[in-house]
Write an enzyme that holds these catalytic residues in place. Sequence first.
Site, mmCIF file in Angstrom:
data_model
loop_
_atom_site.group_PDB
_atom_site.id
_atom_site.type_symbol
_atom_site.label_atom_id
_atom_site.label_comp_id
_atom_site.label_asym_id
_atom_site.label_seq_id
_atom_site.Cartn_x
_atom_site.Cartn_y
_atom_site.Cartn_z
ATOM 1 C CG HIS A 171 67.022 22.913 33.620
ATOM 2 N ND1 HIS A 171 66.344 21.808 32.816
ATOM 3 C CD2 HIS A 171 66.064 23.519 34.372
ATOM 4 C CE1 HIS A 171 64.839 22.199 33.080
ATOM 5 N NE2 HIS A 171 64.795 22.920 33.954
ATOM 6 C CG ASN A 172 72.245 27.190 30.429
ATOM 7 O OD1 ASN A 172 71.890 28.324 31.231
ATOM 8 N ND2 ASN A 172 71.870 26.968 29.445
ATOM 9 C CB VAL A 173 75.831 28.703 34.767
ATOM 10 C CG1 VAL A 173 76.377 29.303 33.486
ATOM 11 C CG2 VAL A 173 76.140 29.561 35.793
ATOM 12 C CG LEU A 174 73.666 31.783 30.516
ATOM 13 C CD1 LEU A 174 73.528 32.234 29.295
ATOM 14 C CD2 LEU A 174 74.532 33.074 31.337
ATOM 15 C CG HIS A 175 67.298 27.874 34.323
ATOM 16 N ND1 HIS A 175 66.026 28.748 33.932
ATOM 17 C CD2 HIS A 175 67.081 27.330 35.257
ATOM 18 C CE1 HIS A 175 65.051 28.268 34.781
ATOM 19 N NE2 HIS A 175 65.559 27.434 35.456
ATOM 20 C CG HIS A 213 66.012 27.126 40.794
ATOM 21 N ND1 HIS A 213 66.599 27.997 40.171
ATOM 22 C CD2 HIS A 213 65.428 26.489 39.861
ATOM 23 C CE1 HIS A 213 66.233 28.147 39.089
ATOM 24 N NE2 HIS A 213 65.341 27.158 38.830
ATOM 25 C CG ASP A 214 66.717 23.905 37.998
ATOM 26 O OD1 ASP A 214 66.223 23.164 38.406
ATOM 27 O OD2 ASP A 214 66.172 24.724 37.214
ATOM 28 C CG ASP A 322 61.661 27.139 38.049
ATOM 29 O OD1 ASP A 322 62.849 27.362 37.157
ATOM 30 O OD2 ASP A 322 61.554 26.082 38.158
ATOM 31 C CD GLN A 373 57.257 27.801 24.607
ATOM 32 O OE1 GLN A 373 57.303 28.788 25.255
ATOM 33 N NE2 GLN A 373 57.325 26.349 24.524
HETATM 34 ZN ZN LIG Z 1 64.597 26.101 37.008
#
Ligand SMILES: [Zn+2]
Length: 432
Positions: A171-175, A213-214, A322, A373
Amino acid sequence: MKIPVYEIASVLEDVKTRMISEDQEKLDWCISQLLSNLSEPVIPPQLLLKSPSLTKEAVSQIEQHSNLLLIRQAKNDEEASKQLINNRMVKYTPLNIKQEINLPICNIDINDFYLDIFELAQEFGGVMIMCMYAQKIFAYWDLFLKMGIDLQDFLRYSKYIGEGYKPNIYHNVLHGAFVMQACHIFLLSSNLVELAEMTPLHTTSLLLSAMVHDYKHPGLNNTYLYLTNEKLAIRYNDISILENYHVAKAFQVAQKENLNIFSNISKEEYRTLRKLMINAILGTDMTKHSKYVTDAQMKLTKNTNFIEEKEFLISLLMHLGDLSNSCRNEKLSDEWSFRVCEEFFIQGDKERSNDMIVNPLMDRYKVNIAKSQVGFIGAVLIPFLNPICKSIKGMEFLLENAQSNKEGWGRRVEEFEDKMVNKGNIYERGFS
Ligand SMILES: [Zn+2]
């Protein structure tokens, strides 16, 4: 004891709330400097303390294997990594609230669903990627002109939001940037802007929701915050804790001077935009997923009048964005899968060391990544994609890619069984 940089940063963030605003800016600069020079292993500190359930060997295995890409590179190739970090520090200056932002000249194709965000991040850094993606996507839909958004306010806002994303593994800026691009591609390939008669306000609400959103995600889920009685859980009464936090904070940022991207829209438009964004972001709470699946079946397959459903479509596409990592190509899909598993495992480690029940999906000693997965794509993603791809033309490629990635993971189940921690052999991520 080694303390991860993000832990120090979050302590400083806390201190910041008790300072006068002039000093807050100085401390912001310090935090940015700290985060732009990630050189410490991101290991929960409690793992490095004596814990009866973890042997020294297990701790050192986790330390060796569970780091971020950049940190692993830093260990393997220190010279190259130092150079990379130095270059980035020269290019990257933290946001000054009055600063004019110039984006680097770069010919990235924002319409390419398979654009490698990780490669770009190596060159430009995550925050700059957020700004570049946002600028290109908003320019594509002509939103600066149609919504009267000042470009410099928008870039400062994007940078501020980008800097607020924490350096979590997943959950970082790239996400944030990646999900925003996914939503852009959905609009592009489905032609929904025309079919559902979406106005620039609708388009803005979807893309901006995806971007923020995150925002400020702590890398731990709602259940953990609830069970540990965290202050955010108290603040939001245990209801969609993180999602409420992300959207509220993102609107707070826009109230700051020189960051008000809504200054040229009417009060009515602002209220509509807020409503759409709040719905879309609160809708990313996974507890609402099965409702989305039923609603998609009910509203899309039986009713092809997209115009009546445009508000639902905005939330639907946000939630799809998402979840859509496994709809990309194998390389991007795999990278995000490893990252989400590792972030879950870090939470599992935290639960173990706090004597909590370890969530079975977050237990690095029990989870076979490939199997997890296959389960996620087969039981969560594909049932959601089915009604969408059946009813909206141009979206079919998402389902095809998801199926292919599911098969890919299926072929690796045994390989990951052998690499599991409880077999004495922690998994190898195989970062290149
Ligand atoms: Zn997200």
